[in-house]
Design a protein around this motif. Sequence first.
Motif, PDB file in Angstrom:
ATOM      1  N   GLU A 224       0.879  -1.235  -0.120  1.00 52.31           N
ATOM      2  CA  GLU A 224      -0.100  -0.020  -0.129  1.00 52.31           C
ATOM      3  C   GLU A 224       0.997   1.286  -0.229  1.00 52.31           C
ATOM      4  OE1 GLU A 224      -3.163   2.571   0.131  1.00 52.31           O
ATOM      5  OE2 GLU A 224      -3.225   0.464  -0.493  1.00 52.31           O
ATOM      6  N   VAL A 225       1.955   1.329   0.627  1.00 50.71           N
ATOM      7  CA  VAL A 225       2.750   2.363   1.021  1.00 50.71           C
ATOM      8  C   VAL A 225       3.523   2.633  -0.447  1.00 50.71           C
ATOM      9  CG1 VAL A 225       5.064   3.222   1.731  1.00 50.71           C
ATOM     10  CG2 VAL A 225       3.403   1.943   3.314  1.00 50.71           C
ATOM     11  N   ARG A 226       3.765   1.638  -1.376  1.00 49.02           N
ATOM     12  CA  ARG A 226       4.468   1.783  -2.388  1.00 49.02           C
ATOM     13  C   ARG A 226       3.638   2.332  -3.607  1.00 49.02           C
ATOM     14  NH1 ARG A 226       8.604  -3.108  -4.565  1.00 49.02           N
ATOM     15  NH2 ARG A 226       9.675  -1.654  -6.070  1.00 49.02           N
ATOM     16  N   ARG A 227       2.192   2.091  -3.461  1.00 50.03           N
ATOM     17  CA  ARG A 227       1.203   2.497  -4.298  1.00 50.03           C
ATOM     18  C   ARG A 227       1.486   3.861  -4.895  1.00 50.03           C
ATOM     19  NH1 ARG A 227      -4.005   3.630  -4.370  1.00 50.03           N
ATOM     20  NH2 ARG A 227      -3.964   3.712  -2.101  1.00 50.03           N
ATOM     21  N   PRO A 228       1.487   4.291  -6.140  1.00 51.27           N
ATOM     22  CA  PRO A 228       1.742   5.795  -6.601  1.00 51.27           C
ATOM     23  C   PRO A 228       0.992   6.617  -6.203  1.00 51.27           C
ATOM     24  CG  PRO A 228       1.749   4.161  -8.456  1.00 51.27           C
ATOM     25  CD  PRO A 228       1.273   3.484  -7.449  1.00 51.27           C
ATOM     26  N   SER A 229      -0.388   6.624  -5.794  1.00 53.02           N
ATOM     27  CA  SER A 229      -1.187   7.483  -4.990  1.00 53.02           C
ATOM     28  C   SER A 229      -1.093   7.548  -3.618  1.00 53.02           C
ATOM     29  CB  SER A 229      -2.710   7.377  -5.512  1.00 53.02           C
ATOM     30  OG  SER A 229      -3.046   6.130  -5.311  1.00 53.02           O
ATOM     31  N   ALA A 230      -0.329   6.572  -3.049  1.00 52.13           N
ATOM     32  CA  ALA A 230      -0.266   6.319  -1.372  1.00 52.13           C
ATOM     33  C   ALA A 230      -0.061   7.712  -0.745  1.00 52.13           C
ATOM     34  CB  ALA A 230       0.230   5.328  -1.144  1.00 52.13           C
TER      35      ALA A 230
END
Length: 247
Positions: A224-230
């Motif tokens: 989740e942290v790595r998600r671009p929009s996170a």
Amino acid sequence: MTAEWSVREADLQALAFPATLPGLEASDREMADSASGDTAASEAVRLHLDNVVPALESLRAQSGRLSAWGVELAQRLLRGQRLLAAGNGGSAAEAQHLTAELVGRFDGERVPFSAISLHADTSAVTALANDYGYEQVFARQVRAHGRSGDVLLLLSTSGQSPNLLRAVEAAGRLNVTTWALTGPGPNPLATACDEAVMVDALNANAQEGHLIALHAICRAFDLEVRRPSAGVQAGPAQSEWGAPWES
């Protein structure tokens, strides 16, 4: 738990060395005792390892909740909220394992996140136990550190520890979300918390399952942290480093 894998702790205790065998010399008896002891130990280890299976099956059935916890924890910590964690004995060590993964890192390089193990401050724990009683050692720290929107994760194989139950009560008055990792349910801690993952296994195996559960949460957390929009609405966690994930 299926009957095939159901092995009670009494079964482990029943593995005992046989009495000395008649008709054997002393040296022969010593060798026989040694051999039977080795066999008993091997059987005890095998039974213990067999009983890891129910713990894994129990966690697999609750994998959706574990992944949801990881995602939600990431979103909250990205906004600058924090995780508080606590347990007793081996569960304390596992709570501290999780906070180390968050303040440090799990797999790839990323920013540190705020996570506190409430049992790790020995001066605070001993002072609070001395002044307020051991039932209050975590509750008072929740009152000190907890803020609305934080998460309190409590670990207990029995789900009956009074100091953890008092911590849940303190968290409820502060709008701190409470999660529990316990052994078989139902149990008081799982009932008291907002959500719980109960590992249906013997105590030792349930505790081993807790570490697997924590690592599973970390997998979902880092994803989740790595998600671009996170990091779009990120809070203080990114103020120094910029993007939350660093390759």
